[in-house]
Design an enzyme around this catalytic site. Structure first.
Site, PDB file in Angstrom:
ATOM      1  N   TYR A   1     -20.618 -57.025  81.967  1.00 47.72           N
ATOM      2  CA  TYR A   1     -20.085 -58.497  83.146  1.00 47.72           C
ATOM      3  C   TYR A   1     -20.186 -57.803  84.621  1.00 47.72           C
ATOM      4  O   TYR A   1     -19.669 -57.868  85.312  1.00 47.72           O
ATOM      5  CB  TYR A   1     -18.134 -58.638  82.787  1.00 47.72           C
ATOM      6  CG  TYR A   1     -17.468 -59.464  82.201  1.00 47.72           C
ATOM      7  CD1 TYR A   1     -18.301 -60.406  81.827  1.00 47.72           C
ATOM      8  CD2 TYR A   1     -16.977 -59.068  81.404  1.00 47.72           C
ATOM      9  CE1 TYR A   1     -16.920 -61.095  81.200  1.00 47.72           C
ATOM     10  CE2 TYR A   1     -16.374 -59.905  79.979  1.00 47.72           C
ATOM     11  CZ  TYR A   1     -16.972 -61.020  80.099  1.00 47.72           C
ATOM     12  OH  TYR A   1     -16.220 -62.061  79.339  1.00 47.72           O
TER      13      TYR A   1
ATOM     14  N   PHE B   1     -11.395 -60.498  90.766  1.00 43.40           N
ATOM     15  CA  PHE B   1     -10.646 -60.328  89.189  1.00 43.40           C
ATOM     16  C   PHE B   1     -11.455 -59.614  87.798  1.00 43.40           C
ATOM     17  O   PHE B   1     -10.818 -59.353  87.151  1.00 43.40           O
ATOM     18  CB  PHE B   1     -10.597 -61.664  88.513  1.00 43.40           C
ATOM     19  CG  PHE B   1     -12.409 -62.500  88.477  1.00 43.40           C
ATOM     20  CD1 PHE B   1     -12.977 -62.055  87.173  1.00 43.40           C
ATOM     21  CD2 PHE B   1     -12.552 -63.700  89.377  1.00 43.40           C
ATOM     22  CE1 PHE B   1     -13.738 -62.734  87.317  1.00 43.40           C
ATOM     23  CE2 PHE B   1     -13.918 -63.818  88.915  1.00 43.40           C
ATOM     24  CZ  PHE B   1     -14.755 -63.358  88.079  1.00 43.40           C
TER      25      PHE B   1
ATOM     26  N   ARG C   1     -21.398 -74.186  75.458  1.00 49.53           N
ATOM     27  CA  ARG C   1     -20.565 -74.515  76.266  1.00 49.53           C
ATOM     28  C   ARG C   1     -20.186 -76.069  76.139  1.00 49.53           C
ATOM     29  O   ARG C   1     -18.660 -76.161  76.764  1.00 49.53           O
ATOM     30  CB  ARG C   1     -21.648 -74.813  77.838  1.00 49.53           C
ATOM     31  CG  ARG C   1     -21.707 -73.454  77.930  1.00 49.53           C
ATOM     32  CD  ARG C   1     -23.106 -73.062  79.681  1.00 49.53           C
ATOM     33  NE  ARG C   1     -22.062 -72.921  80.698  1.00 49.53           N
ATOM     34  CZ  ARG C   1     -21.624 -72.129  80.949  1.00 49.53           C
ATOM     35  NH1 ARG C   1     -21.615 -71.684  80.016  1.00 49.53           N
ATOM     36  NH2 ARG C   1     -20.521 -71.904  82.328  1.00 49.53           N
TER      37      ARG C   1
ATOM     38  N   THR D   1     -14.239 -73.118  81.766  1.00 47.96           N
ATOM     39  CA  THR D   1     -14.176 -71.842  82.386  1.00 47.96           C
ATOM     40  C   THR D   1     -11.765 -71.864  81.992  1.00 47.96           C
ATOM     41  O   THR D   1     -11.524 -71.085  81.676  1.00 47.96           O
ATOM     42  CB  THR D   1     -13.756 -71.097  83.235  1.00 47.96           C
ATOM     43  OG1 THR D   1     -16.173 -71.038  83.456  1.00 47.96           O
ATOM     44  CG2 THR D   1     -13.052 -69.360  83.007  1.00 47.96           C
TER      45      THR D   1
ATOM     46  N   ARG E   1     -11.546 -74.081  74.402  1.00 44.00           N
ATOM     47  CA  ARG E   1     -10.152 -73.869  75.626  1.00 44.00           C
ATOM     48  C   ARG E   1      -9.406 -74.384  75.448  1.00 44.00           C
ATOM     49  O   ARG E   1      -8.202 -74.139  76.042  1.00 44.00           O
ATOM     50  CB  ARG E   1     -11.175 -73.586  77.110  1.00 44.00           C
ATOM     51  CG  ARG E   1     -11.917 -72.470  76.719  1.00 44.00           C
ATOM     52  CD  ARG E   1     -12.957 -71.849  78.030  1.00 44.00           C
ATOM     53  NE  ARG E   1     -14.007 -70.556  77.666  1.00 44.00           N
ATOM     54  CZ  ARG E   1     -14.584 -70.550  78.395  1.00 44.00           C
ATOM     55  NH1 ARG E   1     -15.316 -71.177  79.295  1.00 44.00           N
ATOM     56  NH2 ARG E   1     -15.295 -69.400  78.293  1.00 44.00           N
TER      57      ARG E   1
ATOM     58  N   ASN F   1      -9.193 -66.386  78.203  1.00 47.69           N
ATOM     59  CA  ASN F   1      -8.988 -67.754  77.620  1.00 47.69           C
ATOM     60  C   ASN F   1     -10.251 -68.329  76.303  1.00 47.69           C
ATOM     61  O   ASN F   1     -11.273 -69.051  76.031  1.00 47.69           O
ATOM     62  CB  ASN F   1     -10.966 -69.006  78.612  1.00 47.69           C
ATOM     63  CG  ASN F   1     -11.956 -67.709  79.143  1.00 47.69           C
ATOM     64  OD1 ASN F   1     -11.862 -67.145  78.332  1.00 47.69           O
ATOM     65  ND2 ASN F   1     -12.510 -67.912  80.105  1.00 47.69           N
TER      66      ASN F   1
ATOM     67  N   HIS G   1     -16.115 -66.400  75.361  1.00 44.67           N
ATOM     68  CA  HIS G   1     -17.023 -66.579  76.091  1.00 44.67           C
ATOM     69  C   HIS G   1     -18.629 -66.567  75.510  1.00 44.67           C
ATOM     70  O   HIS G   1     -18.351 -66.868  74.522  1.00 44.67           O
ATOM     71  CB  HIS G   1     -17.706 -65.017  76.782  1.00 44.67           C
ATOM     72  CG  HIS G   1     -18.658 -64.596  77.187  1.00 44.67           C
ATOM     73  ND1 HIS G   1     -19.208 -64.778  78.659  1.00 44.67           N
ATOM     74  CD2 HIS G   1     -19.901 -64.307  77.299  1.00 44.67           C
ATOM     75  CE1 HIS G   1     -20.320 -64.791  78.858  1.00 44.67           C
ATOM     76  NE2 HIS G   1     -20.770 -64.146  78.215  1.00 44.67           N
TER      77      HIS G   1
ATOM     78  N   GLU H   1     -27.917 -60.897  76.697  1.00 43.82           N
ATOM     79  CA  GLU H   1     -26.628 -60.425  76.219  1.00 43.82           C
ATOM     80  C   GLU H   1     -26.070 -60.056  74.953  1.00 43.82           C
ATOM     81  O   GLU H   1     -25.918 -59.559  74.149  1.00 43.82           O
ATOM     82  CB  GLU H   1     -25.101 -61.554  76.212  1.00 43.82           C
ATOM     83  CG  GLU H   1     -25.436 -61.940  78.295  1.00 43.82           C
ATOM     84  CD  GLU H   1     -24.223 -63.352  78.192  1.00 43.82           C
ATOM     85  OE1 GLU H   1     -23.651 -64.012  77.553  1.00 43.82           O
ATOM     86  OE2 GLU H   1     -24.019 -63.222  79.429  1.00 43.82           O
TER      87      GLU H   1
HETATM   88  P1  CMP Z   1     -16.277 -65.375  80.884  1.00 43.45           P
HETATM   89  O1  CMP Z   1     -16.741 -66.823  80.408  1.00 43.45           O
HETATM   90  O2  CMP Z   1     -16.200 -64.566  79.959  1.00 43.45           O
HETATM   91  O3  CMP Z   1     -16.897 -64.607  82.416  1.00 43.45           O
HETATM   92  C1  CMP Z   1     -16.479 -63.738  83.307  1.00 43.45           C
HETATM   93  C2  CMP Z   1     -14.852 -64.058  83.088  1.00 43.45           C
HETATM   94  O4  CMP Z   1     -14.154 -63.956  84.181  1.00 43.45           O
HETATM   95  C3  CMP Z   1     -14.470 -65.974  82.968  1.00 43.45           C
HETATM   96  O5  CMP Z   1     -15.098 -66.639  81.413  1.00 43.45           O
HETATM   97  C4  CMP Z   1     -12.706 -66.069  83.077  1.00 43.45           C
HETATM   98  O6  CMP Z   1     -12.735 -65.706  81.436  1.00 43.45           O
HETATM   99  C5  CMP Z   1     -12.618 -64.791  83.855  1.00 43.45           C
HETATM  100  N1  CMP Z   1     -11.932 -64.681  84.770  1.00 43.45           N
HETATM  101  C6  CMP Z   1     -10.995 -65.058  85.271  1.00 43.45           C
HETATM  102  N2  CMP Z   1     -10.626 -65.161  86.699  1.00 43.45           N
HETATM  103  C7  CMP Z   1     -11.500 -65.689  87.004  1.00 43.45           C
HETATM  104  C8  CMP Z   1     -12.161 -66.660  88.167  1.00 43.45           C
HETATM  105  N3  CMP Z   1     -10.918 -66.431  89.150  1.00 43.45           N
HETATM  106  N4  CMP Z   1     -12.627 -67.423  88.031  1.00 43.45           N
HETATM  107  C9  CMP Z   1     -14.149 -67.451  87.018  1.00 43.45           C
HETATM  108  N5  CMP Z   1     -13.183 -66.034  86.444  1.00 43.45           N
HETATM  109  C10 CMP Z   1     -12.420 -65.504  85.281  1.00 43.45           C
END
Ligand code: CMP
Length: 140
Positions: free
Chosen positions: A51, A59, A87, A93, A104, A114, A117, A128
């Protein structure tokens, strides 16, 4: 459309609730084929590296702590336009914004927990996939 690959993670909130099969069924029903899969416990270093693009976001630390709070299932998915197909079936998200019938909307607990990914582009999918899998671990 071409058959392509994407990268997926079934996150700790989903493995904790024994939803690996439920999530995978929704991926398969969307037309995706699991061509590699392994259940792992990520290290903090691994999660921070994965990440890294979010390292300046507020976050980030909570996200990394969550991603190492239990096992995850990393997968390579193959199908027609795999990044977009994945997606679409994942949904937004934030589960509050996700469409009915998406993973989700069905399973996610919050924007952080959530459930899944998925890569956001073919280019990132390749990066990735390489981060977690050796070529010989992917069997189409
Ligand atoms: P993911 O697709 O795994 O990529 C980054 C992750 O950050 C996203 O899914 C969310 O689960 C997590 N996340 C937590 N807080 C936030 C936020 N405020 N905005 C976007 N992603 C967030």
């Amino acid at each position: 459309m071409a058959v392509t690959r994407t990268f997926s993670i079934i996150k700790p909130d989903a493995t904790r609730r024994n939803l690996t099969g439920g999530v995978t069924k929704m991926l398969e029903d969307a037309g995706l084929r699991v061509v590699a899969s392994k259940r792992i416990q990520m290290t903090r270093e691994q999660a921070e590296g994965f990440y890294a693009v979010h390292s300046e976001r507020p976050f980030f630390n909570d996200l990394v702590t969550f991603m190492i709070s239990g096992p995850v299932v990393v997968q390579v998915l193959e199908g027609e336009d795999a990044v977009l197909t994945n997606r679409t079936v994942m949904g937004a998200t934030n589960p509050d914004n996700a469409d009915e019938g998406t993973i989700r909307k069905t399973y996610a607990e919050s924007i952080e927990a959530n459930s899944v990914h998925g890569s956001d582009s073919d280019e990132n999918a390749a990066i990735e996939i390489e981060y977690f899998f050796k070529p010989e671990e992917i069997v189409g």
